[in-house]
Design an enzyme around this catalytic site. Structure first.
Site, short mmCIF file in Angstrom:
data_model
loop_
_atom_site.label_atom_id
_atom_site.label_comp_id
_atom_site.label_asym_id
_atom_site.label_seq_id
_atom_site.Cartn_x
_atom_site.Cartn_y
_atom_site.Cartn_z
N TRP A 2 0.98 -1.26 -0.02
CA TRP A 2 0.05 -0.01 0.04
C TRP A 2 0.98 1.26 0.10
O TRP A 2 1.70 1.35 0.93
CB TRP A 2 -0.95 0.09 1.32
CG TRP A 2 -2.07 0.81 1.31
CD1 TRP A 2 -2.01 2.11 1.89
CD2 TRP A 2 -3.06 0.86 0.51
NE1 TRP A 2 -3.28 2.81 1.62
CE2 TRP A 2 -3.90 2.27 0.86
CE3 TRP A 2 -4.00 -0.01 -0.22
CZ2 TRP A 2 -5.19 2.10 0.28
CZ3 TRP A 2 -4.90 0.28 -0.88
CH2 TRP A 2 -5.74 1.13 -0.47
N ALA B 291 -0.50 -3.61 5.57
CA ALA B 291 0.16 -3.66 6.81
C ALA B 291 -0.38 -5.05 7.61
O ALA B 291 0.10 -5.44 8.28
CB ALA B 291 0.24 -2.28 7.42
N PHE B 292 -1.71 -4.95 7.56
CA PHE B 292 -2.54 -5.88 8.28
C PHE B 292 -1.84 -7.28 8.01
O PHE B 292 -1.92 -8.14 8.93
CB PHE B 292 -4.02 -6.02 7.85
CG PHE B 292 -4.93 -6.41 8.77
CD1 PHE B 292 -5.29 -5.92 9.82
CD2 PHE B 292 -5.54 -7.71 8.84
CE1 PHE B 292 -5.78 -6.33 11.22
CE2 PHE B 292 -6.55 -8.24 9.88
CZ PHE B 292 -6.57 -7.40 10.96
N VAL C 162 0.27 3.08 6.95
CA VAL C 162 -1.17 2.83 7.33
C VAL C 162 -1.94 4.20 7.29
O VAL C 162 -1.48 5.10 7.89
CB VAL C 162 -1.44 2.24 8.63
CG1 VAL C 162 -2.90 2.21 8.97
CG2 VAL C 162 -0.71 0.71 8.68
N VAL C 163 -2.82 4.15 6.14
CA VAL C 163 -3.59 5.38 5.98
C VAL C 163 -4.90 5.34 6.21
O VAL C 163 -5.51 4.34 6.31
CB VAL C 163 -3.10 6.25 4.70
CG1 VAL C 163 -1.73 6.55 4.76
CG2 VAL C 163 -3.58 5.33 3.52
N ARG D 7 -10.29 0.99 9.94
CA ARG D 7 -9.93 2.42 10.61
C ARG D 7 -8.48 2.05 10.70
O ARG D 7 -7.91 1.22 11.35
CB ARG D 7 -10.60 2.82 11.58
CG ARG D 7 -12.08 3.11 11.61
CD ARG D 7 -12.64 3.74 12.72
NE ARG D 7 -11.92 4.99 13.08
CZ ARG D 7 -11.89 6.16 12.94
NH1 ARG D 7 -12.72 6.60 11.95
NH2 ARG D 7 -11.28 7.20 13.48
N SER E 251 10.00 -2.53 13.70
CA SER E 251 8.70 -1.80 12.87
C SER E 251 9.09 -0.53 12.30
O SER E 251 9.69 0.54 13.19
CB SER E 251 7.55 -1.66 13.78
OG SER E 251 6.50 -1.09 12.88
N HIS F 206 2.39 16.01 0.57
CA HIS F 206 2.56 15.05 1.56
C HIS F 206 3.32 13.82 0.85
O HIS F 206 3.93 13.30 1.73
CB HIS F 206 1.22 14.54 1.81
CG HIS F 206 0.53 15.23 3.09
ND1 HIS F 206 -0.55 14.71 3.77
CD2 HIS F 206 0.56 16.30 3.45
CE1 HIS F 206 -1.05 15.52 4.65
NE2 HIS F 206 -0.31 16.50 4.45
#
Length: 156
Positions: free
Chosen positions: A20, A54-55, A79-80, A86, A111, A125
């Site tokens: 991601w 990331a999960f 993670v966004v 969420r 991490s 960004h």
């Protein structure tokens, strides 16, 4: 930048990254590889793995740590907001999972999974996090070199 306290040239490491925002997370990988090389660990001693998001990182980290092949496992991701979960939930689940893996396996799990506040895909960004992830890659490599050197000095 003095974390290479012991010869780590024959050690193997695992680097897991989520896909991601891959172009940004790739910067973490590149910074990590560069700093590890400075510490005496060549890219050929670092096995790289990609997961969708990331999960999925903690399960991969656990299986890699349990394999007995790696001196340490490093995770990187972004993670966004968005998707079906969420971002706070995902970030907490990932970090808790990684901590649990290292406690269960006695293999350090580090991490560089970051959760930027209010990330937007516009240029400002994107450019900031593109550079920031390279720095974080170097920092997680420094931590990896340091913790593995420290653990090598412990009895048992």
């Amino acid at each position: 930048m003095g974390a290479a306290f012991v010869d780590q040239s024959s050690s193997r490491f695992a680097f897991i990254q989520s896909c991601w925002h891959k172009e940004i997370v790739d910067q973490c990988r590149d910074g990590f590889l560069a700093r590890m090389a400075e510490g005496g660990v060549q890219a050929g001693s670092i096995d790289r793995f990609e997961v969708p998001g990331a999960f999925e990182i903690p399960l991969h980290a656990k299986l890699l740590a349990k394999s007995g092949r790696y001196r340490a496992v490093v995770a990187a991701g972004m993670v966004v907001d968005g998707g079906i979960y969420r971002h706070e939930f995902v970030a907490q689940a990932v970090i808790s999972g990684l901590m649990q893996v290292q406690l269960e396996t006695s293999v350090p799990v580090l991490s560089a999974v970051l959760t930027p506040q209010q990330f937007h895909e516009h240029g400002t960004h994107h450019d900031f996090f593109f550079q920031h992830f390279r720095i974080k890659g170097r920092e997680v490599a420094e931590a990896c070199l340091g913790v593995t050197a420290s653990l090598a000095k412990l009895p048992g």
